[in-house]
Design an enzyme around this catalytic site. Structure first.
Site, mmCIF file in Angstrom:
data_model
loop_
_atom_site.group_PDB
_atom_site.id
_atom_site.type_symbol
_atom_site.label_atom_id
_atom_site.label_comp_id
_atom_site.label_asym_id
_atom_site.label_seq_id
_atom_site.Cartn_x
_atom_site.Cartn_y
_atom_site.Cartn_z
ATOM 1 N N LYS A 268 4.638 0.361 -19.089
ATOM 2 C CA LYS A 268 3.845 1.334 -18.320
ATOM 3 C C LYS A 268 4.686 1.927 -17.187
ATOM 4 O O LYS A 268 4.690 3.131 -16.969
ATOM 5 C CB LYS A 268 2.603 0.651 -17.732
ATOM 6 N N ASN A 269 5.392 1.076 -16.472
ATOM 7 C CA ASN A 269 6.108 1.557 -15.292
ATOM 8 C C ASN A 269 7.343 2.387 -15.637
ATOM 9 O O ASN A 269 7.966 2.968 -14.751
ATOM 10 C CB ASN A 269 6.481 0.386 -14.370
ATOM 11 N N ARG B 297 -2.560 6.281 -9.183
ATOM 12 C CA ARG B 297 -1.773 6.317 -7.959
ATOM 13 C C ARG B 297 -0.348 6.815 -8.202
ATOM 14 O O ARG B 297 0.243 7.496 -7.383
ATOM 15 C CB ARG B 297 -1.778 4.925 -7.319
ATOM 16 N N CYS C 42 -5.065 1.801 -2.281
ATOM 17 C CA CYS C 42 -5.709 1.372 -3.511
ATOM 18 C C CYS C 42 -6.039 -0.099 -3.392
ATOM 19 O O CYS C 42 -5.843 -0.705 -2.341
ATOM 20 C CB CYS C 42 -4.835 1.666 -4.717
ATOM 21 N N ARG D 233 -0.268 1.285 0.286
ATOM 22 C CA ARG D 233 0.624 2.091 -0.539
ATOM 23 C C ARG D 233 0.921 3.468 0.053
ATOM 24 O O ARG D 233 0.628 4.511 -0.552
ATOM 25 C CB ARG D 233 0.075 2.199 -1.966
ATOM 26 N N PRO D 234 1.533 3.488 1.231
ATOM 27 C CA PRO D 234 1.904 4.783 1.825
ATOM 28 C C PRO D 234 3.017 5.461 1.030
ATOM 29 O O PRO D 234 3.647 4.836 0.186
ATOM 30 C CB PRO D 234 2.395 4.393 3.226
ATOM 31 N N ILE D 235 3.255 6.743 1.327
ATOM 32 C CA ILE D 235 4.336 7.463 0.633
ATOM 33 C C ILE D 235 5.329 8.045 1.645
ATOM 34 O O ILE D 235 5.994 9.025 1.375
ATOM 35 C CB ILE D 235 3.780 8.577 -0.294
ATOM 36 N N ASP D 236 5.399 7.387 2.812
ATOM 37 C CA ASP D 236 6.280 7.916 3.859
ATOM 38 C C ASP D 236 7.753 7.957 3.435
ATOM 39 O O ASP D 236 8.470 8.905 3.756
ATOM 40 C CB ASP D 236 6.106 7.128 5.175
ATOM 41 N N ASP E 53 4.073 -7.972 -9.853
ATOM 42 C CA ASP E 53 3.112 -7.697 -10.929
ATOM 43 C C ASP E 53 2.821 -8.937 -11.785
ATOM 44 O O ASP E 53 1.858 -8.936 -12.550
ATOM 45 C CB ASP E 53 3.629 -6.557 -11.821
ATOM 46 N N ILE F 7 5.190 -8.221 -1.297
ATOM 47 C CA ILE F 7 5.308 -6.773 -1.565
ATOM 48 C C ILE F 7 4.043 -6.001 -1.163
ATOM 49 O O ILE F 7 4.127 -4.983 -0.484
ATOM 50 C CB ILE F 7 5.631 -6.491 -3.053
ATOM 51 N N ARG G 104 -5.847 0.232 -17.674
ATOM 52 C CA ARG G 104 -4.812 1.118 -17.099
ATOM 53 C C ARG G 104 -3.422 0.661 -17.539
ATOM 54 O O ARG G 104 -2.515 1.475 -17.689
ATOM 55 C CB ARG G 104 -4.880 1.085 -15.565
#
Ligand code: UD1
Length: 420
Positions: free
Chosen positions: A22-23, A92, A116, A121-124, A306, A328, A399
């Site tokens: 998936k990833n 996400r 989530c 889960r920031p995207i900075d 995971d 994490i 998912r």
């Protein structure tokens, strides 16, 4: 709403073929939007996150055909650079499309993916890197508009943390940049190398992927390519945990030994016998699982976050005290209260440390999946628990592990999905 019903306590035995990761498939599908022409992606798993990516591709004007496990993306007429909020919210990882849009169109508008189930889960890191590459960013009411009027400029970037998504987004944004981009402290996950391998087939010039310094020399054009997605190391660890917890023996065909190197010693510590050749793992459980003394999740090549929920289930029935530290994500022990309903004796401290006193057996209960990996772990718990386990809210499991009931049935489990 679908539920899973499991009658636990059966030894799982047999062979399975591992599905694509998936990833890997999600960033590669995004990359197919950046590559001009018809890309053919093999070994794509059937997942709701893959469906969400395909909806985004179609929204921006790509033609997408699916033939079994192959997804064919024709991006020739792609012209849209805006991804509406509803599509962004479905998954996400849709943020990964931003780098692809920037490289293809020099602009991209997306909705902020937000937090989530597993954490903020920031995207900075993504946005700071883009800003440093000459991208003008406007954030307004949760909508992020990015435009690079003078084109993307390569530069040296150092990540504060080896973020998988940020590394992928920077790679995608920089493939056609002016000059050279160097990412220091890049994520080293195998899925990053898979993305780079696909992009290099498309004409990109990416060196060092899989290591912590990645150099990308911008090229004029990115054309399409054919590629097969690497096998899913996290699903492999799910089968391994299912064998370990049910006293079973499973052969996983297609599992890459080197991707599982951070995981195998933990299974061995719990008493499992793990035999592997390059593309196959055979795991056999001991009579009684032992404790896992201490595991801390880390970026690759550390133990993957995971797979943490899976070894927490193993620890819940391993003889003795196990300690598992999550470094994490903030909320990755949300499934533990559900596991406790099944008889586990686990204490979670500060949300990031689980101390498990192994119990003799888990028992069936009514539980709810909290997130993809936590929900999958509850399935494993149900497979080894005595009696019936009913798992609700299972859409998050699909998912990342579609038809989970079919795969485990083929290994001898009594598991089925029902409506309602
Ligand atoms: C990816 C994987 C996910 C896996 C995770 C860690 C995909 C589709 N998902 O998620 O399955 O659990 O890697 O291996 O590949 N962070 C920031 N700012 C940022 C980006 C990240 O603070 O801009 C933090 C996150 O909150 C988290 C940590 O960095 O605490 C790691 O996140 P990251 O590696 O980016 O994970 P994802 O790419 O979201």
């Amino acid at each position: 709403m679908k539920k899973l019903i499991i009658n636990g306590g059966r030894r799982l035995c047999g062979e399975v073929n591992l599905q694509g990761a998936k990833n890997s498939v999600l960033p590669i599908l995004a990359a197919a939007a950046a590559a001009d022409g018809i890309s053919v992606i093999h070994n794509c798993p059937h997942l709701s996150d893959v469906d969400a990516s395909i909806k985004i591709l179609r929204h921006i004007g790509c033609r997408v055909d699916i033939e079994n496990e192959t997804v064919i993306v024709d991006s020739t007429d792609a012209s849209g650079w805006e991804i509406p909020e509803a599509l962004m919210r479905e998954m996400r990882s849709s943020i990964i499309f931003l780098g692809a849009l920037l490289s293809r169109f020099g602009r991209g508008t997306v909705a902020a993916p937000g937090g989530c189930e597993i954490g903020l889960r920031p995207i900075d890191y993504h946005l700071e890197a883009f800003a440093g590459m000459g991208v003008e960013i406007n954030e307004n009411g949760g909508i992020i508009e990015c435009i690079c009027p003078k084109g993307i400029c390569g530069r040296r970037l150092s990540l504060n943390f080896p973020s998988v998504g940020a590394t992928e987004n920077i790679i995608l944004a920089s493939i056609k940049a002016k000059g050279e981009t160097v990412i220091t402290n890049a994520a080293r996950e195998p899925e990053i190398k898979d993305l780079a391998d696909f992009l290099n087939k498309c004409g990109a010039d990416i060196r060092g992927a899989g290591g912590s310094i990645i150099t990308i020399c911008g090229v004029e054009t990115i054309h399409s390519a054919e590629h097969s997605v690497i096998p899913d190391r996290i699903i492999a660890s799910t089968y391994m945990a299912a064998a370990a917890c049910t006293g079973g023996k499973i052969t996983i065909n297609g599992a890459e030994r080197k991707h599982l190197a951070p995981i195998i010693p933990v299974f061995e510590e719990s008493g499992c016998s793990v035999k592997s050749d390059e593309n196959r793992i055979e795991i056999a459980a001991p009579e009684k699982l032992r404790r896992i003394r201490y595991v801390k999740t880390m970026p690759y090549p550390g133990f993957p976050t995971d797979s943490q929920s899976l070894i927490t289930v193993m620890a819940s029935i391993g003889k003795g005290t196990s300690v598992i530290s999550e470094s994490i994500f903030e909320n990755r022990f949300r499934f533990v209260p559900e596991l406790i309903r099944m008889g586990a004796n686990i204490r979670v401290e500060n949300g990031c440390l689980a101390i498990a006193e192994g119990v003799e057996k888990l028992h069936g209960a009514n539980v709810a999946a909290t997130d993809l990996r936590g929900g999958t772990a509850l399935v494993v718990a149900g497979l080894c628990a005595e009696g019936e386990t009913r798992i609700g809210k299972i859409s998050c499991i699909y998912r990342g592990f579609y038809d989970i009931e079919k795969y485990f049935s083929s290994l001898g489990a009594d598991i089925r999905s029902v409506n309602g």
